[in-house]
Design a protein around this motif. Structure first.
Motif, PDB file in Angstrom:
ATOM      1  N   LEU A 115      61.880  37.284 -27.137  1.00 31.15           N
ATOM      2  CA  LEU A 115      62.760  36.308 -27.767  1.00 31.15           C
ATOM      3  C   LEU A 115      64.002  36.081 -26.913  1.00 31.15           C
ATOM      4  N   PHE A 117      60.982  39.520 -41.935  1.00 30.08           N
ATOM      5  CA  PHE A 117      61.594  38.219 -41.702  1.00 30.08           C
ATOM      6  C   PHE A 117      61.761  37.464 -43.015  1.00 30.08           C
ATOM      7  N   LEU A 160      61.475  33.980 -44.203  1.00 26.69           N
ATOM      8  CA  LEU A 160      60.917  32.714 -43.759  1.00 26.69           C
ATOM      9  C   LEU A 160      61.431  31.618 -44.686  1.00 26.69           C
ATOM     10  N   SER A 180      66.632  32.972 -27.302  1.00 26.66           N
ATOM     11  CA  SER A 180      67.054  33.301 -28.664  1.00 26.66           C
ATOM     12  C   SER A 180      67.216  34.816 -28.768  1.00 26.66           C
ATOM     13  N   VAL A 183      56.694  38.009 -30.871  1.00 21.68           N
ATOM     14  CA  VAL A 183      57.960  38.356 -31.489  1.00 21.68           C
ATOM     15  C   VAL A 183      58.302  39.803 -31.152  1.00 21.68           C
ATOM     16  N   LEU A 240      54.925  33.678 -32.871  1.00 15.10           N
ATOM     17  CA  LEU A 240      55.645  32.793 -33.792  1.00 15.10           C
ATOM     18  C   LEU A 240      54.680  31.838 -34.469  1.00 15.10           C
ATOM     19  N   MET A 280      64.528  33.357 -40.253  1.00 12.38           N
ATOM     20  CA  MET A 280      63.639  32.487 -39.491  1.00 12.38           C
ATOM     21  C   MET A 280      63.567  31.164 -40.223  1.00 12.38           C
ATOM     22  N   VAL A 310      61.953  26.385 -34.524  1.00 15.32           N
ATOM     23  CA  VAL A 310      62.239  27.478 -35.438  1.00 15.32           C
ATOM     24  C   VAL A 310      63.503  28.155 -34.936  1.00 15.32           C
ATOM     25  N   GLN A 311      64.387  28.450 -35.875  1.00 15.26           N
ATOM     26  CA  GLN A 311      65.656  29.049 -35.513  1.00 15.26           C
ATOM     27  C   GLN A 311      65.603  30.524 -35.885  1.00 15.26           C
ATOM     28  N   THR A 312      65.770  31.395 -34.900  1.00 19.18           N
ATOM     29  CA  THR A 312      65.811  32.818 -35.222  1.00 19.18           C
ATOM     30  C   THR A 312      67.190  33.359 -34.852  1.00 19.18           C
TER      31      THR A 312
END
Lengths: 166, 549, 240
Positions: B421, B357, B359, B426, B416, B377, B433, B397-399
């Motif tokens: 998700l 990811f 971050l 999402s 996760v 998460l 992320m 949090v935007q995934t």
């Protein structure tokens, strides 16, 4: 049916056309080399003008419409010459969250140009990038090819101002 | 090339490295590079030379070490030390005290969750090896999987291995990799292609970039194994033109692999030949969609076409084509080396292995992480990420980028994996992320993503081309405080329409950020239309009004 | 060359059992059986692109809608070409098209002969509930016989395909992306200056709206003749 690929005369005797021809030849002058060849043109000349588009079309035997369609589809290509200096502001999510808009506003305020525009004196072009991939350093920008991370509006303006008078 | 030859190269390289008492690794991946890591490396090299220690200290530029926010990072491997925010002026101090290990520099504690909670498969070499030297890769087990596969395994055995490992596509949708390989391999003997999708277009995602910059051979090895398994002769890596360093490292890597006979004709004296070429993207997000990507490699506008037929049956130049993402290919060699059972033991029941990811956003430790599937998460954000800085409150949090959604506090304990998700609206996505705190307005965020989708829409199908534009107009109206409840209803109607009638994944998932923010942050939408207004949006409007004066 | 025997599949469309060759699409079969499925980008004789999304149908057991123009038939397939949901989507898509550019039927040369207009009538589209975008778009009348009015264009790309696939000139293409897309001739130059255009007029005949028309036709006079298209396609297939 075999297509006859005759010799194509470069528009001028500028040596850079040879580089463009070399890219096309490396791909056998196949139509699928269109994007690669346009990349080379832009690398050599900075932008794609009508002469270049016509040359590439005849080099690869691609219809003019398709060349123009491709050149305008991909935002990496530009049909207008860029300024002497360029500033690319990243507008990726991380940069957006951390204030990329403020950077753009600051440049617009100082130089009077919006993204995609060049100052009237041809000194500075302002561009935006979808994401530079430097999200860990948001907000990020590229000034004349060098990435600057975690930059605020005053620092960015100072950095740009080094080479240019506003 | 035989397995013995490979061992010899590895052994020679290890011996050569052992001669040096100290190994100094400077991260020169894009993140650190933009804070001047190349100057740091040059300064250290200069200091080493001036101190007459060139025979004792090995200085090498390596790939991403992960903690981009603390860059430039320098590690002294032999002493297990990691220094943060190193400047060229620090070089003399670092070299002077290298024997005693008492450098008076900013130490970076490696006994923290950011480093300890990670599990590295894809990034195992990242930050350790010199990405521009194939020998360094080979000395770390590199190409052993490829040579073993070609000399000791049959293609069906490799496909079966991939099926058993449970690896799923890391590009976002999570399609089982083994199944994809099996479909392509069953198309009979004919021209086939393997494509590596490195068109990492999600804003806020830089995993693939880091892998390509830090360990390009790993991707080539994965592609070559895939080509052998499915019976392909040619491959393309479709990489963004915005990643010049990744392109440079890939070009070097391909040349080196060809020189050693690990790519090219008759690899390992077998009948298997595989050639890899690079194709540059040109700034079109939609080209991450596989049919659009194929159109782009063919030199056309990157417009998707309806599927079926799937690329596995009719892809590049109508030949069967295997398309996998960078991270997927990066998982292949370790699976061949360590076995399917080893891989399948990591992660959850349906999502195996690890995930990388990127971050970023309002979180203390920004950078690149690799964690086992199934981690929550909350662990990622509050433990590995170190929580929200400046005493602010977590908001979302935007995934999954523009195709994903915004996840609120109440779902932070959700594991996760692909299914979990998806259940909360999402997607796993490619691995971006982005953490947001109270200073972000969720309507504004939804507007940001809709602007992205509208301008990245290829324009081929009607719902995506004009529907996203209509949605953007409504969101602009909402953030300007001019919308009514009727506009909100229209927005919801458009979400449903665009999702269900668009041609490709871009359109079908474009409403996701709006749908999730409507679901979890409806009160923020209400505040915008109630006349109360949103302080964050007002501030935005004020700063742009200032400009236009 | 010996041809492989064509296999026949049986499927139901709206409950009616129909037979089809395995290489046919749902749309082909529906047309053969006089079952109406609305389309705009599709035109028999041209490659199907699945762009207008009006021909979306429901297939039992598939949880997403499928475009009939590119979906091959399968044994036992149960197709519904119409439902409350699909009809609503279709009307919305038409509305989006009407709102996207400036479609003013009362002053249009193809008024009464327009595919977009007749579909709107047929599907019961009474009004447009999306805001009109009113883009400012040019009209190019530089060609000696034809006119292109971008205000009426719905980007179905029929002109692009007929010019490329049937005439073989590839004068037309699409430039830019998203809402900025526009059909262009050569390097987006005035049509009259095009070097590659043969002036055959096929593009004008296949255009579903008033975007491409013949000069000298007044409002509502421009009807389009398309009989040539299946004929040309057949003749060309036969020569292969």
């Amino acid at each position: 049916m075999q297509t006859y690929l005759g010799p194509v005369q470069p528009p001028t005797d500028d040596k850079r056309w040879k580089i463009v021809e070399a890219t096309a030849r490396r791909h056998g002058r196949e139509p699928h080399a269109l994007i690669e060849t346009l990349h080379t043109v832009q690398e050599c000349f900075g932008y794609l003008d009508e002469t270049a588009l016509r040359f590439v079309a005849s080099l690869l035997c691609v219809p003019l419409g398709r060349v123009y369609g491709v050149a305008t589809f991909y935002h990496f290509f530009t049909l207008k010459p860029k300024g002497k200096h360029t500033c690319v502001v990243c507008t990726g999510t991380a940069c957006y969250i951390k204030g990329a808009q403020a950077l753009l506003s600051a440049i617009e305020k100082t130089y009077g140009i919006k993204p995609g525009e060049t100052t009237a004196d041809g000194e500075l072009s302002l561009l935006t990038a979808r994401c530079l991939g430097s999200c860990g350093l948001a907000p990020a920008a590229v000034v004349d090819g060098a990435v600057v991370g975690r930059i605020g509006a005053p620092a960015l303006l100072a950095r740009i101002g080094k080479g240019i008078r506003p | 090339m035989t397995i013995e030859d490979l061992r010899t190269i590895a052994e020679n390289e290890r011996q050569a490295q052992k001669k040096f008492q100290h190994h100094v690794c400077v991260c020169i991946a894009a993140g650190c590079l933009s804070s001047g890591a190349d100057q740091v490396r040059d300064a250290i090299k200069k200091e080493v030379a001036e101190a007459g220690m060139a025979g004792e200290v090995l200085v090498k530029g390596v790939g991403c070490m992960g903690l981009c926010s603390a860059g430039p990072l320098v590690s002294v491997e032999t002493e297990d030390q990691l220094f943060a925010n190193v400047t060229p002026e620090d070089a003399s101090e670092l070299v002077r005290s290298i024997d005693t290990g008492t450098a008076d520099l900013k130490h970076c504690d490696t006994a923290v969750p950011f480093f300890e909670r990670q599990q590295k498969i894809v990034l195992e070499n990242s930050g350790k090896i010199d990405p521009e030297r194939i020998e360094d890769y080979i000395s770390n087990d590199g190409y052993r999987a490829l040579v073993t596969a070609i000399t000791e395994m049959t293609p069906p055995e490799i496909v079966a291995l991939m099926v058993k490992s449970g690896l799923r596509g890391r590009g976002g949708a999570g399609y089982p990799t083994g199944l994809k390989w099996s479909t392509v391999s069953k198309t009979g003997e004919q021209a086939k292609y393997v494509i590596c999708n490195a068109d990492e277009g999600d804003p806020g995602a830089f995993m693939d970039r880091a892998v390509l910059e830090s360990d390009p051979h790993r991707v080539l090895e994965g592609m070559a194994i895939a080509a052998y398994a499915v019976g392909a002769q040619n491959g393309f890596i479709y990489v963004r033109a915005e990643y010049p360093l990744a392109v440079k490292h890939l070009k070097t890597a391909i040349k080196q692999a060809e020189r050693l006979g690990l790519l090219g004709n008759n690899i390992c004296n077998s009948r298997f030949s595989f050639h890899v070429d690079i194709r540059l993207g040109a700034g079109a997000f939609v080209c991450g969609e596989e049919t659009a990507l194929i159109a782009s490699i063919e030199g056309q506008r990157g417009a998707p076409r309806p599927r079926p037929p799937y690329p596995a049956q009719e892809g590049l130049w109508n030949c069967p084509t295997l398309i996998n993402n960078v991270e997927t290919f990066a998982n292949v060699a370790p699976i061949v080396r360590n076995g399917a059972a080893w891989f399948a033991a990591i992660g959850t029941e349906k999502s195996k292995g690890t995930k990388v990811f990127a971050l970023a956003g309002r979180v203390a430790n920004t950078g690149l992480i690799e964690v086992p599937m199934g981690i929550t998460l909350r662990e990622i954000i509050h433990e590995i990420g170190g929580g929200i800085p400046d005493g602010k409150q977590y908001k979302a949090v935007q995934t999954g980028g523009p195709s994903g959604g915004c996840i609120p506090e109440q779902h932070l304990d959700s594991p996760v994996d692909y299914e979990s998700l998806a259940r909360i609206g999402s997607i796993m996505g490619s691995g971006g992320m982005i953490v947001m705190d109270e200073t972000s307005c969720m309507v504004d965020v939804a507007k940001y993503f809709m602007e992205f989708c509208a301008s990245e829409s290829c324009g081929k199908c009607v719902p995506c081309r004009t529907g996203t534009r209509q949605m953007l107009a409504i969101l602009e109206k909402i953030t300007a405080g001019e919308a009514t409840a009727a506009d909100l209803a229209l927005l919801e109607e458009l979400c449903d329409l665009v999702k269900n009638t668009s041609l490709c994944g871009l359109g079908q998932s474009a409403p996701n950020p709006v749908v999730t923010t409507l679901k979890y942050f409806h009160d923020e939408y209400d505040r915008h239309i109630s006349g109360e207004g949103c302080p964050i949006c007002k501030e935005h409007a004020a700063s742009s009004a200032e400009v236009s004066q | 060359m010996t041809k492989a025997p064509v296999r026949i599949k049986t499927l139901t469309i709206d409950g009616r059992e129909v037979g089809a060759r395995e290489d046919q699409t749902i749309l082909d079969v529906a047309r053969e059986n006089h079952i109406f499925i609305p389309t705009l980008c599709d035109l028999p004789g041209l490659t199907a692109v699945g762009a207008c999304r009006l021909c979306l149908v429901e297939v039992r057991g598939v949880n997403r809608l499928l475009p009939a123009c590119v979906t091959a038939v399968a044994e036992g397939m149960e197709v519904s070409v119409s439902s409350e949901r699909i009809d609503r989507y279709r009307r919305s898509i038409l509305e989006l098209l009407f709102a996207e550019r400036n479609h003013v039927c009362s002053v249009c040369v193809t008024n009464g002969h327009c595919d977009l207009q007749s579909l709107a009538l047929k599907l019961g589209m009474t009004h447009v509930h999306f805001p009109y975008q009113y883009p400012r778009l040019p009209v190019d009348a530089s060609h000696e016989r034809f006119v292109v009015d971008h205000n009426r264009c719905i980007l179905c790309t029929r002109c692009v395909r007929v010019c490329d696939e049937i005439e073989g000139a590839h004068t037309w293409d699409v430039m830019s992306r998203g809402v900025d897309c526009r059909v262009i001739t050569d390097l987006a130059e005035p049509w009259g200056k095009s070097e590659s255009c043969t002036g055959c007029g096929k593009c004008v005949q296949v255009c579903p709206t008033g975007a491409l028309s013949e000069k000298g036709k007044s409002v509502a006079e421009m009807s389009k003749r398309r009989q040539f298209l299946p004929y040309l396609t057949l003749m060309r297939e036969a020569r292969r």
